[in-house]
Design an enzyme around this catalytic site. Structure first.
Site: not given
Ligand code: ARG
Length: 302
Positions: A181, A276
């Site tokens: 992300h 996150c």
């Molecule tokens: N386990 C989640 C995923 O892989 C983690 C999300 C992390 N969120 C973020 N905004 N980077 O989707």
């Protein structure tokens, strides 16, 4: 507090968060997730509460959405949707269309929650059939909504976003599997500055991002992946960080920021950190993000 200092971010005062009552690592959709390394429930809850308390003590507001029992990743509230306040004050949230089916039910619960609170909720494209879009990949900075695409968000979503919101979208192609992300590699600090990890992107996109940020605080791949220091949030002149390399702290302090550390290490087991866990819903069109009639998408090298 010097909240009115010129140049400081106006957004980042109002957050939506999800209380981690059902946080687990049930599957592996990013390289951090390891089913053999489960979060400690009580410690995770205590860390989350401390984060809420810290945000509130710095003048931020937090609204809490309950976690679905079948959605262990829902604690990463950033990914639920992209909040935008229109120039007439109406609040909108563009709901995510998650890449992985394991997370798609999250927005089904987020939609009525936002709608009951007066937000206009929308999907770009159509729910379940449009291009994948994950909030956490999109942040207002400079003259545009900067959107990372590749691992999660699809390139086609950029066009939908630009048209739907009437904004300029600057796309950046993410190539690093560990920085899936944008918020793991990019953190806007104020109008001119941002934490940036060029190693997350292909060459053209890394160059485009460095061009876009007048004063970048460049971090290494290792710093991004081991400290999650780009996954931070900014409330005025405070930067809430999960941890902070000395070099990064020195630069932030030189720029007049104060670093506030909050340990959210239990959440690193799912691949996310402070950003996150927190979804800012106060980015305002015309103030934080210029409007462009009809929208516009700019891609590096195009
Ligand atoms: N386990 C989640 C995923 O892989 C983690 C999300 C992390 N969120 C973020 N905004 N980077 O989707």
């Amino acid at each position: 507090m010097d909240q009115q200092l010129p140049g400081h971010l106006h957004w980042g005062r109002r957050y939506v968060m999800v209380e981690p009552t059902h946080f687990r690592v049930d599957y592996r959709i990013n390289p951090f997730m390891d089913l053999a390394d489960q979060p400690d429930r009580d410690r995770a809850m205590a860390q989350w509460r401390e984060l809420v308390g810290t945000i509130e003590s710095l003048g931020g507001r937090v609204e809490v959405l309950p976690q679905r029992a079948d959605a262990p990743d829902m604690v990463y509230a950033m990914n639920l949707g992209l909040g935008v306040v229109a120039e007439d004050g109406r609040e909108h949230v563009v709901l995510s269309h998650m890449r992985y089916p394991q997370r798609r039910m999250e927005t089904a619960s987020a939609q009525p929650w936002f709608a009951e609170r007066g937000f206009r909720t929308l999907y770009v494209g159509h729910e379940g059939v449009g291009a994948h879009l994950e909030a956490g990949d999109a942040f207002a900075f400079g003259d545009a909504l900067v959107v990372g695409y590749g691992p999660r968000t699809e390139e086609l979503a950029l066009k939908h976003l630009a048209t739907e919101l009437g904004v300029r979208v600057r796309g950046l192609r993410i190539t690093h599997p560990g920085m899936y992300h944008l918020d793991l590699a990019f953190c806007p600090l104020d109008e001119r500055r941002a934490i940036v990890c060029p190693a997350a992107f292909d060459e053209a996109s890394a160059a485009a991002l460095l061009d876009l940020v007048p004063e970048p605080l460049v971090i290494t791949e290792e710093e991004a992946l081991t400290t999650f220091c780009a996954n931070s949030i900014v409330i005025g002149r405070f930067v809430l960080m999960p941890s902070c390399p000395d070099r990064v702290r020195a630069r932030l302090e030189e720029w007049g920021f104060s670093v506030v550390l909050v340990d959210v290490s239990e959440f690193h087991k799912g691949g996310g950190s402070i950003r996150c866990l927190t979804n800012p819903v106060d980015v305002t069109l015309g103030r934080d993000l210029p409007t462009v009639p009809g929208g516009e998408v700019l891609l590096p090298g195009a």
